[in-house]
Motif scaffolding. Structure first.
Motif: not given
Length: 238
Positions: A172-175, A184-186, A196-201, A206-209
């Motif tokens: 989904i994020i890739r698309e 896009v903020i994951a 977290a590292k993967r979605v940035i790659e 940025s990423v919200v946890v």
């Protein structure tokens, strides 16, 4: 993008929230939670209510994604659903205001486009984030002009539950990164440092946890359930 917002680029945003029915519900506690997150290396905070945001701002100097969660009887939308919540947030000036950007109608039958145009007219310089549940919603919010597109609600709406089953979060994020013009903020189901590292790659801005860091009752439950399951299996074996 202003310099403060640039701090969250390719970095961690920690969601510091506790609803009224949760044990850590307190602006005081959320302020300390944000401080702990900052000491751990968080570069941004996502927070709920103007009271919590005011307290958090007194403890950390980090960009904040602000929301107000409020239920209305005539709508499924609960994340910053009306102008009332936007006005409340503007009293404490979060760098970004996030709002539900799903296909569901807002209170009073207001469409997302109507809401978006009204907010843009009243607060033209305010950065806005779209909390979406499907790729189609994300692309529509992107076309409307939201400054950030979030994957926040994937799997939490009727229209996204099947997509959650059929598509893993990375796909989904890739698309959406491929198709959207805005950053896009994951967010959602990112519960390990590796994810977290993967979605940035994959190109997320940025990423919200959240829960895996800031909801100890859920973290405890995962451990307790695992041990209870082990004990039950041992008892069954005799």
């Amino acid at each position: 993008m202003n310099k403060k917002i640039e701090k969250i680029h390719k970095r961690l945003i920690v969601s510091c929230q506790a609803l009224p029915d949760e044990p850590l519900h307190s602006s005081f506690i959320m302020g300390r939670m944000a401080l702990a997150a900052a000491e751990g290396g968080a570069c941004g905070i996502r927070a709920n209510t103007k009271e919590d945001i005011k307290e958090i701002k007194s403890k950390v100097d980090l960009p904040i994604i602000g929301i107000v969660k409020r239920d209305y009887e005539d709508s499924k939308v609960y994340i910053t659903p009306t102008m009332r919540e936007v006005d409340e947030l503007m009293e404490v000036n979060p760098e970004i205001i996030a709002a539900d950007a799903t296909m569901d109608l807002r209170p009073g039958g207001v469409t997302l486009e109507e809401f978006y145009r009204k907010v843009r007219k009243k607060y033209p310089s305010q950065l806005l984030m779209a909390d979406c549940s499907t790729i189609e919603e994300m692309i529509y919010a992107d076309q409307l002009g939201f400054d950030f597109i979030g994957t926040t609600l994937v799997g939490y709406t009727e229209q996204s539950r099947q997509m959650k089953i059929e598509n893993n979060d990375f796909e989904i994020i890739r698309e959406v990164v491929r198709r959207a013009k805005h950053p896009v903020i994951a967010e959602g189901n990112i519960d390990t440092p590796e994810k977290a590292k993967r979605v940035i790659e994959l190109g997320a801005y940025s990423v919200v946890v959240g829960s895996i860091i800031t909801r100890p009752q859920l973290i405890t439950k995962a451990f307790a359930d695992a041990l209870a399951e082990k004990a039950a299996a041992a008892d069954a074996a005799g």
